[in-house]
Write a protein that holds these residues in place. Structure first.
Motif, PDB file in Angstrom:
ATOM      1  N   ARG A 117     -10.784  -7.635  -8.221  1.00  0.00           N
ATOM      2  CA  ARG A 117     -10.308  -8.308  -7.025  1.00  0.00           C
ATOM      3  C   ARG A 117     -10.738  -9.773  -7.057  1.00  0.00           C
ATOM      4  O   ARG A 117     -11.639 -10.158  -7.791  1.00  0.00           O
ATOM      5  N   TYR A 147      -8.395  -7.004   1.025  1.00  0.00           N
ATOM      6  CA  TYR A 147      -7.572  -6.069   0.260  1.00  0.00           C
ATOM      7  C   TYR A 147      -7.319  -4.807   1.065  1.00  0.00           C
ATOM      8  O   TYR A 147      -8.088  -4.435   1.951  1.00  0.00           O
ATOM      9  N   ARG A 148      -6.220  -4.144   0.710  1.00  0.00           N
ATOM     10  CA  ARG A 148      -5.930  -2.809   1.215  1.00  0.00           C
ATOM     11  C   ARG A 148      -5.444  -1.975   0.043  1.00  0.00           C
ATOM     12  O   ARG A 148      -5.080  -2.525  -1.012  1.00  0.00           O
ATOM     13  N   THR A 149      -5.425  -0.683   0.217  1.00  0.00           N
ATOM     14  CA  THR A 149      -4.961   0.199  -0.857  1.00  0.00           C
ATOM     15  C   THR A 149      -3.482   0.479  -0.659  1.00  0.00           C
ATOM     16  O   THR A 149      -3.042   0.858   0.425  1.00  0.00           O
ATOM     17  N   GLU A 150      -2.730   0.265  -1.714  1.00  0.00           N
ATOM     18  CA  GLU A 150      -1.280   0.438  -1.680  1.00  0.00           C
ATOM     19  C   GLU A 150      -0.863   1.199  -2.923  1.00  0.00           C
ATOM     20  O   GLU A 150      -1.062   0.724  -4.035  1.00  0.00           O
ATOM     21  N   ASN A 151      -0.311   2.382  -2.725  1.00  0.00           N
ATOM     22  CA  ASN A 151       0.075   3.250  -3.846  1.00  0.00           C
ATOM     23  C   ASN A 151      -1.102   3.513  -4.779  1.00  0.00           C
ATOM     24  O   ASN A 151      -0.964   3.511  -6.006  1.00  0.00           O
ATOM     25  N   GLY A 152      -2.284   3.701  -4.163  1.00  0.00           N
ATOM     26  CA  GLY A 152      -3.471   4.015  -4.935  1.00  0.00           C
ATOM     27  C   GLY A 152      -4.120   2.851  -5.627  1.00  0.00           C
ATOM     28  O   GLY A 152      -5.092   3.024  -6.356  1.00  0.00           O
ATOM     29  N   ALA A 153      -3.605   1.632  -5.430  1.00  0.00           N
ATOM     30  CA  ALA A 153      -4.158   0.439  -6.087  1.00  0.00           C
ATOM     31  C   ALA A 153      -4.468  -0.621  -5.033  1.00  0.00           C
ATOM     32  O   ALA A 153      -3.793  -0.701  -3.999  1.00  0.00           O
ATOM     33  N   PRO A 154      -5.497  -1.447  -5.279  1.00  0.00           N
ATOM     34  CA  PRO A 154      -5.820  -2.519  -4.318  1.00  0.00           C
ATOM     35  C   PRO A 154      -4.751  -3.599  -4.316  1.00  0.00           C
ATOM     36  O   PRO A 154      -4.217  -3.975  -5.361  1.00  0.00           O
ATOM     37  N   SER A 155      -4.429  -4.075  -3.128  1.00  0.00           N
ATOM     38  CA  SER A 155      -3.428  -5.121  -2.971  1.00  0.00           C
ATOM     39  C   SER A 155      -3.917  -6.102  -1.917  1.00  0.00           C
ATOM     40  O   SER A 155      -4.487  -5.682  -0.901  1.00  0.00           O
ATOM     41  N   ASP A 213      -4.316  -8.059   1.297  1.00  0.00           N
ATOM     42  CA  ASP A 213      -3.843  -7.726   2.639  1.00  0.00           C
ATOM     43  C   ASP A 213      -3.398  -9.009   3.323  1.00  0.00           C
ATOM     44  O   ASP A 213      -4.209  -9.731   3.923  1.00  0.00           O
TER      45      ASP A 213
END
Length: 614
Positions: free
Chosen positions: A192, A198-206, A208
């Protein structure tokens, strides 16, 4: 406020509107601004817009701009000093490129420093942040990895990037407002980015982008194309064959190849073939194509403008050569010089690598003057280089990461205000026709949205860090390579963007940044001190001791608040010059009394000095 001579780009307008809202107290909940701008998209104006509006409104008092490399400090100064943008934005702020000397702002609106400088003296910069309400600008924030659990303590710094993050984190916390700039929101190591939510999106950090207290401003390639802020790009893909020895120089190793660079797709031979090609005959052939394309472009532009071959003017187009390593850069530099008459070679071809003592001077000359017209580099000039005259790039690099290649291509996509109409300009990039570059081309041709969400890192992608890893292919001994064919293709819809500044006219005086003014003033003060010392030594009987210039410098320091020249502001240096024009330092040697280092000087002041016998 006076109207700008050209409208701001959409992301610049968005930031201007946001900071205007902050100034009016309508967006008081915003403390972090993330500008995700495609490489070459005009990020350097955003800190100027933010600082001009926020300082005028009293929201902040200073701006501290942190950049990843020393070569970008002067460009940041120039962004504030640019007379066209000063008029367009109606501001008179100046910042200075600072080192780790005390009082880095020197009475100006702030200063520009580097990640490395902050890591070397974190307490100095943290004290400055706490002394004033500060807008902290962090350029290319993706170079800063988030610190893992326990990494923020005394054991942090296993890598240089982690050390940067550790040193900068307290500055993030102390800043009144933060403006974070990046051309990509992904790191090659998968970590990161420091400070980003960050947030979790489809099991991966993205990242936010909807986090409380954050405002996100984006600028995509599609927007840039719609605003005609980017030049069309032609790619010249050169195919070839390469042969090498497998397993090193040990006797008995088998010859491999020849293998085509293009092939049918990435394979076990792709990288060894590329490694070989960049160090043997193929590199010479690609470099020759780029060199003669640049020569033809410059000749055509001279013809259109009715110029002679000897006329040194802006806007003719320049060549940037990106080499895989320093040894190759030296080899390419020698090749280019061999293709020109000796005098022209010395004038037109420069090299800028970390091994060259005058690298920063070469970069500055390439950016700001009609000549040199060719620059050879490795990594110093690939990210953030503001040189709109670059029209041709020879991409002789082994790196195939998307962010790195986007940055490199962006050096040629900037609109050159000296080169005539937009319709008459285009960028030309010569590169090896290998499958990995082809994959990069396919990705950026279809990618339209701004990079506010990280994409899955492609297999084999290299590092986008400012100092890419050295090309090493264990067991590979390059033998030979040759070019087979060149094909051209127009990029759809355009790789990255370039900031077209307010109209700049031929003959405009380049802005002089504060740090250059200070250096010139310090040199003049030093010359006057030395001149007085030389005059006095010629007239007086001087016995052994501290050299007279050294004593005179100490006197001047005491006369001006015990400040050294390195710590003086431009105004103080000008005062020192004015004083030296009217006074003699020898009349003030009594100021050294009590200091044993200058005992001889204080015992034999001017009033009691013995004249040399006539």
């Amino acid at each position: 406020m006076s109207a700008p001579s050209r409208p701001l780009r959409s992301h610049q307008r968005s930031l201007s509107e946001l900071v205007a809202s902050l100034a009016r107290g309508e967006a008081s909940g915003i403390h972090d601004i993330l500008a995700a701008v495609t490489p070459g998209g005009g990020k350097s104006l955003l800190p100027v817009i933010a600082a001009a509006r926020l300082i005028a409104a009293g929201i902040v008092e200073r701006v501290v701009w942190v950049v990843p490399r020393d070569s970008l400090r002067l460009q940041a100064e120039e962004a504030f000093a640019d007379p066209a943008w000063r008029a367009a934005l109606d501001h008179n702020l100046s910042v200075r490129a600072a080192d780790n000397s005390p009082d880095p702002s020197r009475g100006l609106a702030g200063y520009v420093t580097t990640y490395q400088a902050v890591a070397a003296a974190p307490a100095l910069h943290l004290a400055e942040m706490r002394r004033h309400r500060t807008l902290l600008v962090v350029d290319e924030v993706h170079h800063l990895p988030a610190l893992a659990e326990g990494e923020a303590g005394s054991e942090a710094g296993r890598s240089e990037a982690a050390a940067w993050s550790q040193a900068l984190l307290p500055l993030f916390r102390a800043a009144h407002l933060r403006l974070l700039l990046s051309g990509t929101l992904e790191r090659a190591d998968g970590r990161r980015i420091l400070w980003l939510p960050y947030r979790t999106e489809n099991g991966a950090p993205s990242p936010d982008i909807d986090a409380p207290g954050w405002a996100v401003i984006g600028y995509s390639r599609a927007e840039a194309l719609a605003e005609k802020a980017v030049l069309p790009v032609n790619f010249g893909a050169l195919d070839g064959e390469a042969s090498w020895l497998e397993g090193g120089r040990t006797s008995g190793q088998a010859r491999v190849g020849p293998h085509r660079l293009s092939g049918s797709g990435p394979s076990a031979t792709t990288r060894p073939a590329l490694f070989t090609a960049l160090r043997t005959g193929f590199a010479r052939d690609l470099l020759r194509e780029a060199f003669f394309a640049t020569r033809r472009l410059r000749a055509e532009r001279r013809r259109r403008r009715g110029l002679r071959n000897t006329d040194a003017v802006r806007g003719l187009g320049k060549l940037l050569v990106v080499a895989p390593d320093q040894a190759s850069a030296q080899s390419y530099h020698a090749m280019l010089q061999a293709w020109m008459p000796e005098e022209q070679a010395r004038r037109d071809v420069r090299i800028a690598t970390s091994a060259e003592a005058d690298a920063h001077a070469a970069l500055a000359a390439f950016r700001l003057t009609p000549e040199p017209a060719v620059l050879v580099t490795v990594a110093m000039a690939y990210e953030g280089l503001d040189a709109p005259e670059v029209a041709v790039v020879a991409a002789l690099t082994h790196i195939r990461s998307r962010p790195w290649l986007e940055q490199m291509i962006a050096r040629a996509t900037r609109v050159d205000p000296h080169a005539g109409d937009y319709a008459d300009q285009h960028a030309l990039v010569f590169h090896p026709d290998d499958p990995l570059f082809a994959q990069f081309r396919a990705r950026i041709e279809t990618e339209q949205a701004t990079a506010t969400r990280p994409r899955k890192r492609p297999a084999g992608a290299g590092s986008p860090e400012p100092r890419p890893p050295a090309p090493t292919d264990d067991g590979i001994v390059p033998l030979e390579s040759n070019a087979l064919g060149l094909r051209y293709a127009m990029l759809r819809p355009g790789p990255s963007v370039a900031l077209a500044r307010p109209e700049a006219k031929e003959g405009d005086t380049a802005p002089v940044p504060p740090s250059r003014i200070e250096r010139a003033l310090r040199a003049r003060v030093a010359a006057m001190v030395t001149a007085q010392a030389v005059e006095d030594e010629a007239e007086l009987r001087v016995t052994p001791g501290a050299p007279l210039p050294h004593r005179y410098n100490a006197v001047l320091k005491r006369l001006f608040g015990n400040k050294s020249r390195a710590a003086m502001t431009a105004e103080e240096l000008e005062s020192a010059l004015a004083w030296l024009e009217r006074n003699r330092l020898q009349d003030h040697l009594h100021l050294l009394e009590g200091d044993t280092r200058y005992a001889w000087s204080t015992r034999r002041r001017w009033a009691g000095m013995e004249r040399r016998p006539g």
